[in-house]
Design a protein around this motif. Structure first.
Motif, PDB file in Angstrom:
ATOM      1  N   ARG A 143      -7.654   2.077  34.589  1.00 27.94           N
ATOM      2  CA  ARG A 143      -7.132   2.781  33.417  1.00 27.94           C
ATOM      3  C   ARG A 143      -7.209   1.908  32.177  1.00 27.94           C
ATOM      4  O   ARG A 143      -7.633   2.349  31.105  1.00 27.94           O
ATOM      5  CB  ARG A 143      -5.688   3.226  33.661  1.00 27.94           C
ATOM      6  N   GLN A 144      -6.823   0.639  32.311  1.00 25.07           N
ATOM      7  CA  GLN A 144      -6.880  -0.278  31.179  1.00 25.07           C
ATOM      8  C   GLN A 144      -8.323  -0.496  30.710  1.00 25.07           C
ATOM      9  O   GLN A 144      -8.595  -0.511  29.501  1.00 25.07           O
ATOM     10  CB  GLN A 144      -6.252  -1.621  31.552  1.00 25.07           C
ATOM     11  N   ALA A 145      -9.227  -0.668  31.652  1.00 26.37           N
ATOM     12  CA  ALA A 145     -10.635  -0.869  31.298  1.00 26.37           C
ATOM     13  C   ALA A 145     -11.215   0.376  30.623  1.00 26.37           C
ATOM     14  O   ALA A 145     -11.956   0.277  29.642  1.00 26.37           O
ATOM     15  CB  ALA A 145     -11.440  -1.229  32.542  1.00 26.37           C
ATOM     16  N   LEU A 146     -10.875   1.538  31.142  1.00 24.77           N
ATOM     17  CA  LEU A 146     -11.369   2.782  30.561  1.00 24.77           C
ATOM     18  C   LEU A 146     -10.795   2.997  29.165  1.00 24.77           C
ATOM     19  O   LEU A 146     -11.509   3.444  28.251  1.00 24.77           O
ATOM     20  CB  LEU A 146     -11.025   3.953  31.475  1.00 24.77           C
ATOM     21  N   TRP A 147      -9.530   2.679  28.971  1.00 23.55           N
ATOM     22  CA  TRP A 147      -8.896   2.816  27.653  1.00 23.55           C
ATOM     23  C   TRP A 147      -9.568   1.877  26.649  1.00 23.55           C
ATOM     24  O   TRP A 147      -9.878   2.289  25.526  1.00 23.55           O
ATOM     25  CB  TRP A 147      -7.402   2.526  27.756  1.00 23.55           C
ATOM     26  N   LEU A 148      -9.806   0.633  27.047  1.00 26.12           N
ATOM     27  CA  LEU A 148     -10.460  -0.320  26.150  1.00 26.12           C
ATOM     28  C   LEU A 148     -11.875   0.137  25.810  1.00 26.12           C
ATOM     29  O   LEU A 148     -12.297   0.065  24.649  1.00 26.12           O
ATOM     30  CB  LEU A 148     -10.489  -1.713  26.788  1.00 26.12           C
ATOM     31  N   THR A 149     -12.589   0.639  26.788  1.00 21.48           N
ATOM     32  CA  THR A 149     -13.937   1.142  26.543  1.00 21.48           C
ATOM     33  C   THR A 149     -13.912   2.320  25.572  1.00 21.48           C
ATOM     34  O   THR A 149     -14.727   2.403  24.642  1.00 21.48           O
ATOM     35  CB  THR A 149     -14.598   1.566  27.861  1.00 21.48           C
ATOM     36  N   GLY A 150     -12.979   3.238  25.763  1.00 24.04           N
ATOM     37  CA  GLY A 150     -12.856   4.385  24.865  1.00 24.04           C
ATOM     38  C   GLY A 150     -12.531   3.973  23.444  1.00 24.04           C
ATOM     39  O   GLY A 150     -13.107   4.512  22.481  1.00 24.04           O
ATOM     40  N   ALA A 157     -14.998   4.594  20.322  1.00 24.24           N
ATOM     41  CA  ALA A 157     -14.496   5.442  19.242  1.00 24.24           C
ATOM     42  C   ALA A 157     -14.542   4.726  17.902  1.00 24.24           C
ATOM     43  O   ALA A 157     -14.873   5.335  16.874  1.00 24.24           O
ATOM     44  CB  ALA A 157     -13.073   5.895  19.546  1.00 24.24           C
ATOM     45  N   VAL A 158     -14.226   3.436  17.901  1.00 18.90           N
ATOM     46  CA  VAL A 158     -14.236   2.678  16.651  1.00 18.90           C
ATOM     47  C   VAL A 158     -15.641   2.618  16.054  1.00 18.90           C
ATOM     48  O   VAL A 158     -15.810   2.645  14.840  1.00 18.90           O
ATOM     49  CB  VAL A 158     -13.677   1.251  16.911  1.00 18.90           C
ATOM     50  N   VAL A 159     -16.641   2.582  16.902  1.00 13.57           N
ATOM     51  CA  VAL A 159     -18.023   2.504  16.403  1.00 13.57           C
ATOM     52  C   VAL A 159     -18.576   3.893  16.078  1.00 13.57           C
ATOM     53  O   VAL A 159     -19.286   4.070  15.084  1.00 13.57           O
ATOM     54  CB  VAL A 159     -18.920   1.777  17.429  1.00 13.57           C
ATOM     55  N   VAL A 160     -18.246   4.894  16.875  1.00 15.55           N
ATOM     56  CA  VAL A 160     -18.868   6.211  16.741  1.00 15.55           C
ATOM     57  C   VAL A 160     -18.199   7.086  15.669  1.00 15.55           C
ATOM     58  O   VAL A 160     -18.884   7.846  14.983  1.00 15.55           O
ATOM     59  CB  VAL A 160     -18.872   6.924  18.114  1.00 15.55           C
ATOM     60  N   MET A 161     -16.895   6.973  15.497  1.00 18.75           N
ATOM     61  CA  MET A 161     -16.192   7.863  14.561  1.00 18.75           C
ATOM     62  C   MET A 161     -16.687   7.755  13.116  1.00 18.75           C
ATOM     63  O   MET A 161     -16.913   8.790  12.475  1.00 18.75           O
ATOM     64  CB  MET A 161     -14.680   7.621  14.624  1.00 18.75           C
ATOM     65  N   LEU A 172     -13.400  -6.272  17.995  1.00 19.71           N
ATOM     66  CA  LEU A 172     -13.824  -5.706  19.268  1.00 19.71           C
ATOM     67  C   LEU A 172     -14.072  -6.804  20.298  1.00 19.71           C
ATOM     68  O   LEU A 172     -13.674  -6.683  21.464  1.00 19.71           O
ATOM     69  CB  LEU A 172     -15.098  -4.873  19.074  1.00 19.71           C
ATOM     70  N   THR A 173     -14.705  -7.885  19.870  1.00 18.32           N
ATOM     71  CA  THR A 173     -14.963  -9.002  20.770  1.00 18.32           C
ATOM     72  C   THR A 173     -13.660  -9.645  21.220  1.00 18.32           C
ATOM     73  O   THR A 173     -13.505  -9.985  22.401  1.00 18.32           O
ATOM     74  CB  THR A 173     -15.859 -10.038  20.074  1.00 18.32           C
ATOM     75  N   THR A 174     -12.712  -9.796  20.317  1.00 18.88           N
ATOM     76  CA  THR A 174     -11.410 -10.368  20.671  1.00 18.88           C
ATOM     77  C   THR A 174     -10.705  -9.503  21.702  1.00 18.88           C
ATOM     78  O   THR A 174     -10.125 -10.029  22.666  1.00 18.88           O
ATOM     79  CB  THR A 174     -10.535 -10.517  19.412  1.00 18.88           C
ATOM     80  N   GLN A 175     -10.734  -8.194  21.517  1.00 21.86           N
ATOM     81  CA  GLN A 175     -10.088  -7.296  22.482  1.00 21.86           C
ATOM     82  C   GLN A 175     -10.725  -7.412  23.858  1.00 21.86           C
ATOM     83  O   GLN A 175     -10.027  -7.459  24.876  1.00 21.86           O
ATOM     84  CB  GLN A 175     -10.170  -5.844  21.990  1.00 21.86           C
TER      85      GLN A 175
END
Length: 89
Positions: free
Chosen positions: A11-18, A22-26, A69-72
């Protein structure tokens, strides 16, 4: 490792990926919408007109938010590595 822990890690990995996607695509989607409205208002039907602004906005977004993003991603990976002993034993 219990199934609950595995699901929580997933769940954590999927949330971070989302969040990262989203930050790049929006911003690209918003610029695409603005260009599409401009094309509809002016009746310009050029398919390549919306490509360059979206490409530039995506590139600028990666430059501006890339360090965050890299830091996260590094923090998540570090947390995951540090939790390995507790997951195994």
């Amino acid at each position: 490792m219990t199934p609950e822990v595995a699901v929580d890690l997933f769940r954590q990995a999927l949330w971070l990926t989302g969040i990262m996607v989203a930050v790049v695509v929006m911003p690209s989607l918003l610029i695409g919408l603005v260009v599409a409205m401009f094309q509809a208002a002016t009746q310009i039907n050029e398919q390549t007109l919306s490509f360059l602004p979206r490409l530039l906005v995506t590139f600028l977004t990666l430059i501006w938010l890339g360090p965050w993003l890299t830091t996260q991603l590094i923090e998540f990976t570090d947390t995951l590595y540090r939790s390995i002993p507790g997951l195994i034993g």
